[in-house]
Enzyme design. Structure first.
Site, short mmCIF file in Angstrom:
data_model
loop_
_atom_site.label_atom_id
_atom_site.label_comp_id
_atom_site.label_asym_id
_atom_site.label_seq_id
_atom_site.Cartn_x
_atom_site.Cartn_y
_atom_site.Cartn_z
N SER A 213 -9.60 1.89 3.00
CA SER A 213 -9.03 2.84 1.97
C SER A 213 -7.72 2.01 1.31
O SER A 213 -7.24 2.45 0.47
CB SER A 213 -8.14 3.69 2.73
OG SER A 213 -7.31 3.15 3.76
N LYS B 51 0.83 -1.20 0.11
CA LYS B 51 -0.16 0.02 0.03
C LYS B 51 0.89 1.20 -0.07
O LYS B 51 1.93 1.35 0.76
CB LYS B 51 -0.68 0.14 0.97
CG LYS B 51 -1.71 1.13 1.26
CD LYS B 51 -2.70 0.88 2.40
CE LYS B 51 -3.96 2.07 2.63
NZ LYS B 51 -4.96 1.73 3.68
N SER C 32 -9.96 -0.52 7.18
CA SER C 32 -9.38 -0.33 5.76
C SER C 32 -8.72 -1.55 5.36
O SER C 32 -8.25 -1.70 3.95
CB SER C 32 -8.39 0.83 5.63
OG SER C 32 -9.41 1.92 5.55
#
Ligand code: GLN
Length: 483
Positions: free
Chosen positions: A151, A76, A175
């Site tokens: 997210s 990420k 997330s």
């Protein structure tokens, strides 16, 4: 090749069926071909990937082994990667090349993983739909008109579309678990302090926690093994031995006490999801688990408390992005105040600005007691509810989300409607507990997740239950059409 899980890749590499270099090239080609539909990557790191793959092949040739040696993954884009853009999904950090590797990145690299790239995400990890990214929204591979969740939407969409077997992600209020639910993956948010936050760009420091996103519990165990552990560079990291997570997968569920909170089945829950949750309960009962109704009476206060605490911490964490110390700087500032105003006004997107304002307000002298302090008191009540529940049960089970993935743009005009979708996930962050989401069926062709919560440091128990469930169901093996 792209259908293999991390566990299958490890076996294939050990048996010399293929090399890490071959696998890496195949996956990079697949990403180039298919990712334009999804937008799940912000940066591809082909050169790094090929050199890491060659190095892993050489280590294997020298007799080394390891479940992650030569395994392709992605990070990420809020994990700092030395010399590589680490954007956090924001224009503010569009040209930021991190000067060092996050602990998670360094540990996984040492274990021999191959970094294919950095994945798309909501700006500064604020969101539940991956629509607030400066680099554009990510699409859900199960239906390109729908969001993949957020997210960590880029990591989720990429793994679900078989562009790679697993990826790192972070979870401040859901997330990891929510995008896992929306894309038919297994995702684990560890106990707060289990995985180092050093080099992980902060959103809300008392809630943020890194963890694995993969297709199976078995793969989450493998990736978590490479991420977890004490880190003296993170003062909130906990010095607790890391168990062998893969060894925990095969425990019997006979007599396991599963608590199902009655508050979870309120009017806000899609009845079709409620039915799938009940089906998963029945499947676990068949494996020997004992089901018990429990209560989490303060659950309804968790969303307002979270949406005060998280923005408050964010407003403080994000003050460093001022165009002087860090981040984007506006053109031709007239004076210092103009430089701050315009750099932050142009560098941050709307959702991030909204949260900075809410957070700064909640922390201001006149309102601190009314908002921030009150929210912290609710946080303690939420934790106490869990402590009481875990005196009676070993695991808590419920839906991961009240609804399946919504259409792109559907909640753009109403941020609060999006915040309400976090109702089942944020309590674990407020309490610091570990949680896992696993695939449990489909509604209108869109995946649905079931969430499991466990006491502190019982990640192994979560992985055990999810793995036994996956040995007896096939939801996690379903593949989105076109991928
Ligand atoms: N949706 C939540 C938020 O926007 C959680 C995001 C996260 O876990 N990073 O704050």
């Amino acid at each position: 090749m792209h259908h293999m899980t991390l566990a299958e890749i490890a076996r294939g590499l050990a048996d010399k069926k293929f090399s890490s270099e071959e696998l890496t090239k195949a996956l990079l080609a697949r990403i180039t071909q298919l990712d334009p539909q999804l937008n799940s990557f912000i940066s591809l790191t082909e050169e790094l990937a090929l050199s890491q793959a060659k190095a892993a092949d050489a280590r294997r040739a020298n007799g080394e082994s390891g479940a992650l040696l030569g395994a392709p993954i992605a990070h990420k884009d809020l994990f700092c990667t030395q010399g590589i853009r680490t954007s956090c999904g924001s224009k503010m950090l569009d040209n930021f090349k991190a000067p060092y590797d996050a602990t998670v990145v360094a540990k996984l690299a040492a274990a021999g993983t191959v970094t294919l790239g950095k994945t798309n995400m909501d700006e500064f990890a604020m969101g539940s739909a991956n629509e607030s990214s400066h680099y554009g929204p990510v699409k859900n591979p199960w239906n390109l008109e729908h969001v993949p969740g957020g997210s960590s939407g880029g990591s989720a969409a990429a793994v679900a579309a078989r562009l790679l077997p697993a990826a790192t992600a972070t979870d401040t209020g859901g997330s990891i678990r929510q995008p896992a639910a929306f894309t038919n993956l297994t995702g684990l948010k560890p106990t707060y302090g289990r995985v180092s936050r050093w080099g992980m760009i902060a959103y809300a420091s008392s809630l943020d926690q890194g963890g694995p996103l993969a297709r199976t519990a078995e793969d989450c165990a493998i990736l978590l093994q490479g991420m977890a552990g004490f880190d003296p560079n993170d003062s909130t990291s906990i010095d607790e031995p890391v168990p062998d997570y893969s060894a925990s997968l095969n425990g019997s569920l006979q007599g396991l006490r599963i608590g199902v909170p009655k508050e979870y089945f309120s009017a806000g829950l899609d009845p079709r999801i409620a039915e799938l949750v009940h089906n998963s309960v029945k499947a676990l009962e068949k494996l020997g688990a004992v089901i018990k109704e429990i209560s989490l009476p303060n659950m309804q206060h968790a969303i307002p408390a979270y949406y005060v605490i998280a923005p408050a911490e964010a407003s403080s964490n994000l003050s460093r992005f001022d165009g002087v110390r860090f981040g984007y700087r506006c053109e031709n500032p007239e004076n210092l105040v103009d430089l701050y105003k315009r750099s932050r006004g142009e560098g941050f997107g709307a959702e991030v600005q909204r949260r900075i304002m809410v957070g700064a307000y909640a922390l201001s002298a006149g309102y601190y007691d009314a908002y921030y302090l009150k929210a912290q008191k609710i946080r303690r009540l939420v934790k106490n509810d869990f402590m009481a529940a875990f005196n009676e049960v070993d695991i808590i089970l419920g839906p991961t989300t009240p609804n399946p993935a919504w259409k792109l743009g559907a909640k753009n005009s109403d941020p609060v409607a999006e915040y309400l979708e976090d109702v089942y996930t944020i309590t674990a962050n407020l309490a610091g507990l570990p949680g896992l989401s696993m695939p449990a069926g489909f509604v209108d062709g869109l995946p649905v997740g079931v969430q499991l919560l466990a006491p502190y440091f019982q990640e192994g128990r979560l992985l055990n239950v999810a793995h036994q469930y996956q040995l007896n169901t096939d939801w996690h093996t379903r593949t989105p059409t076109g991928f």
